[in-house]
Design a protein around this motif. Structure first.
Motif, mmCIF file in Angstrom:
data_model
loop_
_atom_site.group_PDB
_atom_site.id
_atom_site.type_symbol
_atom_site.label_atom_id
_atom_site.label_comp_id
_atom_site.label_asym_id
_atom_site.label_seq_id
_atom_site.Cartn_x
_atom_site.Cartn_y
_atom_site.Cartn_z
ATOM 1 N N GLU A 27 -28.722 -32.714 19.082
ATOM 2 C CA GLU A 27 -27.950 -33.948 18.952
ATOM 3 C C GLU A 27 -28.873 -35.138 18.710
ATOM 4 O OE1 GLU A 27 -24.571 -36.451 21.474
ATOM 5 O OE2 GLU A 27 -25.237 -34.462 22.155
ATOM 6 N N GLY A 28 -28.490 -35.976 17.754
ATOM 7 C CA GLY A 28 -29.273 -37.160 17.445
ATOM 8 C C GLY A 28 -30.452 -36.929 16.531
ATOM 9 N N LYS A 29 -30.711 -35.673 16.181
ATOM 10 C CA LYS A 29 -31.834 -35.357 15.293
ATOM 11 C C LYS A 29 -31.496 -35.725 13.851
ATOM 12 C CE LYS A 29 -34.545 -33.322 18.357
ATOM 13 N NZ LYS A 29 -35.907 -33.783 18.682
ATOM 14 N N ASN A 30 -32.523 -35.864 13.020
ATOM 15 C CA ASN A 30 -32.355 -36.147 11.600
ATOM 16 C C ASN A 30 -33.243 -35.239 10.774
ATOM 17 O OD1 ASN A 30 -30.529 -38.553 11.424
ATOM 18 N ND2 ASN A 30 -32.095 -39.425 12.768
ATOM 19 N N LEU A 31 -32.870 -35.040 9.524
ATOM 20 C CA LEU A 31 -33.714 -34.275 8.613
ATOM 21 C C LEU A 31 -35.068 -34.958 8.462
ATOM 22 C CD1 LEU A 31 -31.203 -33.373 5.752
ATOM 23 C CD2 LEU A 31 -32.407 -31.725 7.203
ATOM 24 N N THR A 32 -36.102 -34.129 8.289
ATOM 25 C CA THR A 32 -37.455 -34.633 8.091
ATOM 26 C C THR A 32 -37.846 -34.442 6.634
ATOM 27 O OG1 THR A 32 -38.005 -33.889 10.330
ATOM 28 C CG2 THR A 32 -39.844 -34.502 8.884
ATOM 29 N N PRO A 33 -37.909 -35.520 5.836
ATOM 30 C CA PRO A 33 -38.265 -35.363 4.420
ATOM 31 C C PRO A 33 -39.654 -34.741 4.247
ATOM 32 C CG PRO A 33 -37.326 -37.533 4.832
ATOM 33 C CD PRO A 33 -37.589 -36.920 6.165
ATOM 34 N N LYS A 34 -39.738 -33.790 3.330
ATOM 35 C CA LYS A 34 -41.010 -33.130 3.029
ATOM 36 C C LYS A 34 -41.471 -33.424 1.614
ATOM 37 C CE LYS A 34 -43.179 -28.536 2.766
ATOM 38 N NZ LYS A 34 -42.969 -27.078 2.977
ATOM 39 N N LYS A 35 -40.529 -33.350 0.654
ATOM 40 C CA LYS A 35 -40.899 -33.506 -0.755
ATOM 41 C C LYS A 35 -39.747 -34.148 -1.504
ATOM 42 C CE LYS A 35 -42.037 -30.736 -4.860
ATOM 43 N NZ LYS A 35 -42.174 -29.361 -5.383
ATOM 44 N N GLU A 36 -40.031 -35.190 -2.260
ATOM 45 C CA GLU A 36 -39.007 -35.814 -3.094
ATOM 46 C C GLU A 36 -38.647 -34.898 -4.258
ATOM 47 O OE1 GLU A 36 -40.013 -39.684 -4.414
ATOM 48 O OE2 GLU A 36 -40.097 -40.558 -2.395
ATOM 49 N N LEU A 37 -37.366 -34.893 -4.618
ATOM 50 C CA LEU A 37 -36.898 -34.099 -5.748
ATOM 51 C C LEU A 37 -36.650 -35.010 -6.947
ATOM 52 C CD1 LEU A 37 -34.471 -31.697 -3.850
ATOM 53 C CD2 LEU A 37 -36.884 -31.350 -4.425
ATOM 54 N N SER A 38 -36.307 -34.413 -8.081
ATOM 55 C CA SER A 38 -36.197 -35.185 -9.316
ATOM 56 C C SER A 38 -35.049 -36.183 -9.290
ATOM 57 C CB SER A 38 -36.047 -34.255 -10.520
ATOM 58 O OG SER A 38 -34.821 -33.539 -10.444
ATOM 59 N N GLN A 39 -33.968 -35.843 -8.575
ATOM 60 C CA GLN A 39 -32.842 -36.767 -8.508
ATOM 61 C C GLN A 39 -33.110 -37.822 -7.432
ATOM 62 O OE1 GLN A 39 -30.434 -36.875 -10.848
ATOM 63 N NE2 GLN A 39 -31.739 -35.271 -11.699
#
Length: 213
Positions: A27-39
């Motif tokens: 609960e309360g967690k968020n995704l951790t960005p690793k790599k930007e995609l083309s969009q």
């Protein structure tokens, strides 16, 4: 005007809604960005999941952020057979009456009643690019590819138009392997039948009966 459309391979991946994400990661967690995609705005997250189907399992499946309103998994036809689920070809977000799955993390598992699709091949483009290519949002077009010596023509490629998009055509791993896609594969919209994307099955049947368009 450059009409060359980059072709990108979209491997199997997940999109999660917040409710399902918090059940799996806390609960309360968020995704951790690793790599930007083309969009623009989309990214591959650090978090991974195991996906369990009636006959098979995929481990270490990537999650694409940001979180969405509904959980969805995009796979290839080959993946569907390995999981043991029916092949349902849909546009992203159209998940009604699609197969479900079990998602497993280190913290637990959840059953998702629907959401597995084979994504319809599609092109992202801006309104200005659509105008120059004489296409419109949700129109289906032919695209001819150029890669090594195995060029082919894709039919029923959905045009998706939004000012935030970056020009790219997305195909799954099966479709990419069909034309021996390399790192700089591209395609061009091909206008046949006075610009309409004619039903290829009907076209084949007409040719068998000697009807030429």
């Amino acid at each position: 005007m450059n009409y060359k459309i980059p072709i990108e391979t979209s491997a199997r991946h997940l999109h999660l809604c917040r409710e399902d994400f918090e059940k799996l990661f806390g609960e309360g967690k968020n995704l951790t960005p690793k790599k930007e995609l083309s969009q623009p705005g989309q990214y591959l997250a650090e978090e991974r999941l195991t996906v369990v189907g009636p006959k098979g399992t995929f481990k270490n499946v990537g999650i694409i952020g940001p979180l969405r309103s509904a959980t969805q998994m995009e796979i290839s036809v080959t993946d569907a057979r390995k999981l043991g689920v029916p092949v349902v070809i849909r546009q992203s977000g159209d998940i009604a009456d699609t197969p479900g799955m079990t998602l497993v993390s280190d913290k637990g598992s959840i059953d998702v009643p629907q959401g597995i699709i084979v994504a319809k091949r599609h092109i992202h483009m801006t309104p200005e690019q659509a105008m120059r290519m004489h296409v419109k949002d949700n129109e289906e077009v032919f695209v001819i590819t150029e890669s090594y010596h195995r060029s082919l023509i894709y039919a029923n490629v959905v045009v998706r138009v939004d000012k935030s998009f970056r020009l790219a055509m997305h195909v799954d791993t099966d479709e990419a392997n069909a034309f021996a896609g390399d790192s700089e594969a591209y395609g061009v919209i091909l206008k046949l039948f006075e610009g309409d994307c004619y039903n290829l099955q009907m076209w084949a049947e007409e040719l068998l009966w000697g009807i030429n368009r």
